[in-house]
Design an enzyme around this catalytic site. Structure first.
Site, PDB file in Angstrom:
ATOM      1  N   ASP A  89       0.813  -1.001  -0.007  1.00 54.84           N
ATOM      2  CA  ASP A  89      -0.063   0.029   0.096  1.00 54.84           C
ATOM      3  C   ASP A  89       1.015   1.250   0.083  1.00 54.84           C
ATOM      4  O   ASP A  89       2.028   1.088   0.236  1.00 54.84           O
ATOM      5  CB  ASP A  89      -0.875   0.155   1.007  1.00 54.84           C
ATOM      6  CG  ASP A  89      -0.222   0.053   2.674  1.00 54.84           C
ATOM      7  OD1 ASP A  89       0.884   0.089   2.651  1.00 54.84           O
ATOM      8  OD2 ASP A  89      -0.979  -0.368   3.471  1.00 54.84           O
ATOM      9  N   GLY A  91       0.858   3.899   1.871  1.00 58.06           N
ATOM     10  CA  GLY A  91       1.142   4.802   3.132  1.00 58.06           C
ATOM     11  C   GLY A  91       0.034   5.685   3.534  1.00 58.06           C
ATOM     12  O   GLY A  91      -0.213   6.208   4.680  1.00 58.06           O
ATOM     13  N   GLY A  92      -0.741   5.856   2.483  1.00 63.27           N
ATOM     14  CA  GLY A  92      -1.877   6.934   2.686  1.00 63.27           C
ATOM     15  C   GLY A  92      -2.905   6.587   3.805  1.00 63.27           C
ATOM     16  O   GLY A  92      -3.170   7.385   4.625  1.00 63.27           O
ATOM     17  N   GLN A 187     -11.779   6.672  -5.410  1.00 63.92           N
ATOM     18  CA  GLN A 187     -12.359   7.376  -4.281  1.00 63.92           C
ATOM     19  C   GLN A 187     -13.668   7.791  -4.535  1.00 63.92           C
ATOM     20  O   GLN A 187     -14.288   8.020  -5.490  1.00 63.92           O
ATOM     21  CB  GLN A 187     -11.444   8.181  -3.489  1.00 63.92           C
ATOM     22  CG  GLN A 187     -10.052   7.651  -3.052  1.00 63.92           C
ATOM     23  CD  GLN A 187     -10.336   6.916  -1.904  1.00 63.92           C
ATOM     24  OE1 GLN A 187     -11.403   6.794  -1.116  1.00 63.92           O
ATOM     25  NE2 GLN A 187      -9.226   6.253  -1.391  1.00 63.92           N
ATOM     26  N   GLY A 214     -11.610   3.464   0.167  1.00 64.00           N
ATOM     27  CA  GLY A 214     -12.468   4.151   0.878  1.00 64.00           C
ATOM     28  C   GLY A 214     -13.907   3.565   1.488  1.00 64.00           C
ATOM     29  O   GLY A 214     -15.009   4.080   1.737  1.00 64.00           O
ATOM     30  N   ASP A 264      -7.463  -7.751   0.401  1.00 67.31           N
ATOM     31  CA  ASP A 264      -6.480  -7.923   1.644  1.00 67.31           C
ATOM     32  C   ASP A 264      -7.048  -7.791   3.020  1.00 67.31           C
ATOM     33  O   ASP A 264      -8.418  -6.750   3.176  1.00 67.31           O
ATOM     34  CB  ASP A 264      -5.370  -7.254   1.458  1.00 67.31           C
ATOM     35  CG  ASP A 264      -5.593  -5.639   1.896  1.00 67.31           C
ATOM     36  OD1 ASP A 264      -5.380  -5.346   2.955  1.00 67.31           O
ATOM     37  OD2 ASP A 264      -6.136  -4.878   1.260  1.00 67.31           O
ATOM     38  N   CYS A 302     -11.631 -28.846   7.315  1.00 68.74           N
ATOM     39  CA  CYS A 302     -10.525 -27.986   7.029  1.00 68.74           C
ATOM     40  C   CYS A 302      -9.028 -29.049   7.031  1.00 68.74           C
ATOM     41  O   CYS A 302      -9.055 -29.898   7.964  1.00 68.74           O
ATOM     42  CB  CYS A 302     -10.164 -27.003   7.999  1.00 68.74           C
ATOM     43  SG  CYS A 302      -8.726 -25.885   7.718  1.00 68.74           S
ATOM     44  N   CYS A 307      -5.960 -28.289  12.248  1.00 64.53           N
ATOM     45  CA  CYS A 307      -7.184 -28.911  12.338  1.00 64.53           C
ATOM     46  C   CYS A 307      -6.637 -30.458  11.755  1.00 64.53           C
ATOM     47  O   CYS A 307      -7.358 -31.286  12.563  1.00 64.53           O
ATOM     48  CB  CYS A 307      -8.427 -28.697  11.095  1.00 64.53           C
ATOM     49  SG  CYS A 307      -8.878 -27.083  11.600  1.00 64.53           S
ATOM     50  N   HIS A 333      -4.742 -21.755  10.989  1.00 65.28           N
ATOM     51  CA  HIS A 333      -6.250 -22.143  10.497  1.00 65.28           C
ATOM     52  C   HIS A 333      -6.908 -21.025   9.915  1.00 65.28           C
ATOM     53  O   HIS A 333      -7.463 -21.437   8.533  1.00 65.28           O
ATOM     54  CB  HIS A 333      -6.964 -22.680  11.638  1.00 65.28           C
ATOM     55  CG  HIS A 333      -8.307 -22.806  11.290  1.00 65.28           C
ATOM     56  ND1 HIS A 333      -8.916 -23.816  10.460  1.00 65.28           N
ATOM     57  CD2 HIS A 333      -9.599 -22.032  11.595  1.00 65.28           C
ATOM     58  CE1 HIS A 333     -10.040 -23.641  10.456  1.00 65.28           C
ATOM     59  NE2 HIS A 333     -10.340 -22.571  10.988  1.00 65.28           N
TER      60      HIS A 333
END
Length: 375
Positions: A89, A91-92, A187, A214, A264, A302, A307, A333
């Site tokens: 990213d 840094g904003g 944005q 945003g 993310d 899983c 698990c 997990h």
């Protein structure tokens, strides 16, 4: 970076991002490695969960260890020994989350170093330079993450400045001779007309991919869905679409239904450290007393290391004793849960059965399917 689009199911897309460092199947979830590590995990453990790309944090890595230390090792890949692609990213978001200790100007942002209080200045050009030194496979432009709530006038001014910063980011990125990918960030808060202007302006500048920023900043879920339904069709179909900072498992499902390719969030790792674990049928709060003598696995469906080897009772014990291993096993997990969810979504799109997958996902968790308002 090259984006290949294989097939669609409704607005959902199945494709891949192709980098020199490897291939990322989409839709994809990127674990967050804020300080050059996915908390508590080795790179090999992160890879074993199915992750093909991770996120690094430009702001925090700039403050510690700094660009010079990074360059001594080569770049962020060499520093942390992650062999796959990395998105950073700009840094904003971190700068704007500092609140009263920062001042936004047309030139950039003045703020106090949260570590030692020293005055610091960050602008689009500096962000591009830091990310160049990090060796980021995907670089994000420097923008202002508009807070919520924001009235129309503030959101308009913020979005317009972000567009100007986007052009400055593009110019400095190109000036550095960076051959990696640069993504723009859309944005405009919850206002569709402002989002329209942002998309149009970014496409005119030209980027390798487009992020929707945003959102997931406190707005009602219905507004997030509405903005995604409105914005995604305007993004060039041959470019990847990234929903930043999202989110809960159901947010990933709803983003995919509306055409998002990349996600993310710190949620799977942060929640794991707090004993909040995602399973096929919902959520397990492992520190609750009812798990004290439960010999069953966390999630019978899983296939993760946790698990396959440990009981809920053992995980409960580790959590109650604040053992480091508990946080690590929980993180393994939760990260695997997210990657299994994304793999399931990809398979469903390939087979043209996404809505059946979505229906079963919500039925297993005892919740209704949110409405999808698309053509």
């Amino acid at each position: 970076m090259k984006f290949e689009l294989d097939t669609t199911d409704g607005r959902a897309r199945r494709g891949r991002l192709v980098f020199e460092r490897g291939v990322v199947e989409t839709p994809a979830f990127m674990p967050v490695g804020t300080y050059g590590t996915v908390k508590g995990m080795t790179p090999e453990e992160v890879e074993a969960t199915g992750a093909q790309i991770i996120l690094g944090n430009t702001f925090h890595l700039w403050l510690r260890p700094g660009q010079e230390i990074m360059k001594l090792h080569g770049d962020l890949h060499d520093f942390m020994q992650w062999k796959g692609p990395i998105l950073t990213d700009s840094g904003g978001f971190q700068v704007f989350s500092l609140g009263d200790i920062r001042k936004i100007t047309e030139q950039g942002v003045h703020f106090r170093n949260p570590i030692n209080g020293d005055p610091i200045f960050l602008d689009p050009e500096k962000s591009m330079e830091i990310q160049y030194d990090l060796g980021s496979d995907i670089v994000m432009i420097f923008d202002e993450c508009t807070p919520y709530p924001a009235d129309w006038d503030y959101a308009k001014c913020s979005m317009e400045m972000s567009l100007r910063w986007a052009k400055r980011s593009r110019d400095r990125f190109d000036g550095l001779g960076n051959k990696n990918a640069l993504f723009g960030i859309i944005q405009g808060s919850v206002y569709e007309d402002l989002r329209d202007i942002s998309v149009k302006g970014l496409v005119e500048i030209g980027f390798d991919g487009y992020a929707v920023g945003g959102l997931a900043v406190g707005e009602p879920k219905a507004d997030m869905h509405r903005i995604l339904e409105h914005v995604c069709p305007q993004i060039p179909a041959d470019k990847p679409r990234y929903l930043m900072g999202v989110g809960k498992p159901e947010d990933l499902v709803e983003g995919v239904r509306r055409g998002i390719d990349m996600f993310d969030c710190v949620m799977p790792t942060r929640n794991a450290r707090n004993g909040h674990l995602f399973v096929t049928d919902g959520v397990v709060k492992i520190r609750n007393a009812k798990h004290k003598s439960d010999t069953s696995p966390l999630d019978a469906e899983c296939d993760c290391y946790t698990c396959r080897n440990y009981s809920r009772a053992y995980l409960h014990h580790l959590d109650r004793c604040n053992e480091i291993l508990g946080a690590r096993l929980n993180t393994i997990h939760n990260l695997r849960y997210y990657q299994r969810l994304m793999a399931g979504l990809r398979k469903a799109i390939e087979e043209g059965k996404l809505e059946s997958f979505v229906t079963e996902f919500y039925q297993r968790q005892g919740r209704p399917v949110p409405p999808l308002n698309v053509d």
